[in-house]
Each structure stands twice: as C-alpha cells, then as structure tokens.
Design an enzyme around this catalytic site. Sequence first.
Site, PDB file in Angstrom:
ATOM      1  N   LYS A 159       0.990  -1.263   0.103  1.00 42.42           N
ATOM      2  CA  LYS A 159       0.303  -0.501   0.151  1.00 42.42           C
ATOM      3  C   LYS A 159       0.385   0.860  -0.243  1.00 42.42           C
ATOM      4  O   LYS A 159       1.345   1.863   1.238  1.00 42.42           O
ATOM      5  CB  LYS A 159      -0.766  -0.308   1.509  1.00 42.42           C
ATOM      6  CG  LYS A 159      -2.248   0.419   0.958  1.00 42.42           C
ATOM      7  CD  LYS A 159      -3.168   0.041   1.796  1.00 42.42           C
ATOM      8  CE  LYS A 159      -4.042   0.714   2.499  1.00 42.42           C
ATOM      9  NZ  LYS A 159      -5.223   1.201   1.432  1.00 42.42           N
TER      10      LYS A 159
HETATM   11  N1  PMP Z   1      -7.648  -2.533  -3.253  1.00 43.07           N
HETATM   12  C1  PMP Z   1      -7.076  -1.308  -3.058  1.00 43.07           C
HETATM   13  C2  PMP Z   1      -6.332  -0.870  -3.967  1.00 43.07           C
HETATM   14  C3  PMP Z   1      -7.262  -0.715  -1.645  1.00 43.07           C
HETATM   15  O1  PMP Z   1      -6.714   0.790  -1.678  1.00 43.07           O
HETATM   16  C4  PMP Z   1      -7.852  -1.427  -0.685  1.00 43.07           C
HETATM   17  C5  PMP Z   1      -8.314  -0.617   0.850  1.00 43.07           C
HETATM   18  N2  PMP Z   1      -7.081  -0.854   1.606  1.00 43.07           N
HETATM   19  C6  PMP Z   1      -8.354  -2.481  -0.658  1.00 43.07           C
HETATM   20  C7  PMP Z   1      -8.229  -3.134  -2.265  1.00 43.07           C
HETATM   21  C8  PMP Z   1      -9.191  -2.947   0.479  1.00 43.07           C
HETATM   22  O2  PMP Z   1      -8.200  -3.591   1.043  1.00 43.07           O
HETATM   23  P1  PMP Z   1      -9.195  -3.813   2.820  1.00 43.07           P
HETATM   24  O3  PMP Z   1     -10.212  -5.131   2.948  1.00 43.07           O
HETATM   25  O4  PMP Z   1      -7.893  -4.442   3.342  1.00 43.07           O
HETATM   26  O5  PMP Z   1      -9.481  -2.885   3.393  1.00 43.07           O
END
Ligand code: PMP
Length: 307
Positions: A159
């Site tokens: 991320k």
């Molecule tokens: N894909 C992306 C690109 C994201 O930014 C997020 C948000 N964090 C998600 C998927 C979903 O991930 P999570 O369930 O861990 O929030």
Amino acid sequence: MTGKMGRFAFFEGAIRPYSEAKISIATHSFNYGTACFEGIRFYWNESKRKCVVLALREHFQRLFQSIKILKIELPYTIDQLCQITLELLRKEGYQEPGYIRPIAYKKDETIGVRLSGLGGEIAIFTLTFGSYYRNEEDVRAVISSIRRIDDCAIPARAKITGAYVNSALAKDEALATNFDEAIVLNSNGRVSEASAANLFLVRDGLLITPPVTENILEGITRKIVIMLAEKELGIKVLERPVDRSELFIAEEVFITGTACNIAAITFINGQPVGKGKIGPITKKLREIYCQLIKGGLEKYSYLITEV
Ligand code: PMP
C-alpha cells in the site's frame, strides 16, 4: 472522504496536537511517493458504550509487509503500534465511527531517487468517518480506461502512497463521467479490482475473485469475506483470473474494503448486474459482516479490539 480530523496525532515518537504534526517540503516521501499506509476502521458499539477496532493487528501486519518492499525501517513492533493506536483513540474519546490512518515514510530531507540509506518514521492520525458511498447497496461502476499498475512497475500488494495516483486517476475518471466507482483491469486485460476495494462476482451460485497475483491489494476485508462465505453461508469461493466479459454475465458483483465495507455493484457501464439491484448473496454477506465489525459475533471476536 468526509469526516472531522482528530485533535491528536502520533508523530515523531509521541502523541501530540494534530496541528503540530507536520513534515518538511523536502521530505523524501513527499517528493517521491515513498511512504506506505493503512486504512483501519473503528465502530461505535452502543451496548458496550465503546469503540471497537476491526482487524487492528492484521492491518499493521500488512503495513510491515508493505514497508519491507519499500525498505522502510521502523523502531516499533506491531504490538507497540497497536498499543499506540489504542492510546490515541482513548485520548480522542470518540463516540462515533471513524478511520485510522497509519503512514510509514522515508523521513530524510534530501534529493535523490532511491530506497536504501534513508531513515524511516511513522505517523498515525484518526478522523470520524461515516459512509463511503451514497448508497452501499447501489454502486454504479464503469470499467476504467486506466490500467492497474503491474507488480514489476509498482507492486500493488504494497500500500504505497505513490501507487495511489493509479487509483486516483481511475476514480476521478469514474466520478467525472457520473459513475460512483471504477473497475480497473490489469495490463493483461483481466479484472483486478476497484479503485480502493477488491472485487467479487457470483456465477452459478459460486463466489469468484481474482487471485493475489492479478495486481490487487491483498485486502483484509477480502480475506474476511472469503471466510464468511465459506464458513457462514457454505458458499465455495474460487480465486481465479476473471475476464472482463464475466462482469456482464455475473448474477451479482460486489466490492470489499475497509472504507466501503461490502458494497453491491448494481450497474456496470450502464448495464444492470443481475436485476440491477443488490443480490441475495451480497445482502446476506453484508448482514453478517455488519454484525461482525461491531463486535456482535462472538466467534470472530479475535478480529475486534475494544478501545
Ligand atoms: N484495493 C485497494 C487498491 C485498496 O486501496 C483497498 C483499501 N485498503 C482495498 C483493495 C481493500 O483492502 P482492505 O479490505 O484491506 O481495506
């Protein structure tokens, strides 16, 4: 994202007033996008009269995976960061739902594109936060003209702040053309995910979602949903590549994420998904997920931390 910013932030090793948590314009991560972040949700539990945090540890575990890729070294353990986050929330004393943003960054004030030999730091701030979409049960999506970044360009499983230009381009194009959300294809033309959420479809009663090797973020909600589908609904989940055209023949499509929870995609490129309204499997998963996140399911209490 709307919401009211908290009064405090964890910054340079201590909890301080939010207004004092500031970085220099020469900070490496500000110039080159060399920071990694998380998005964590907390919810107000009325019966306990307390806020509860969802998957706190899991988010810091993913942050440590991201910073490994970006070679950011932090002088804290995952346990310490969980404790600092809880301390910050206690100081704020929220009585409503909100969002936690830890961000680990290259702190040096310097010019030069590289990863090694730079110091690491982490900041954490919080804000109040309600619903991500106008209506989580009726999200209208468009297949984006923006392609998902490839693992050999910027790894999507980390991320990384700089990588979110990719999400911003996709989301902005969707909003500018009056859609709520973008569905992004990877460089092979297969479905990867939405701008900030993972994607699932229902075909012949089975759940299908792109595997982690399709340039997706390894979503924590995605993992929880796979578990709930299998354990609570007895639905088989297939992690396999998804073609673009499958989006138009699926019975249901939904997206998952910390911000959007489980949101039903009802139209894609103006075509109805199924009957053009939330489907039965999406609805059931939303109901169970809604109970879980507020600490209402004893069985999954290991995912919940009381503030
Ligand atoms: N894909 C992306 C690109 C994201 O930014 C997020 C948000 N964090 C998600 C998927 C979903 O991930 P999570 O369930 O861990 O929030």
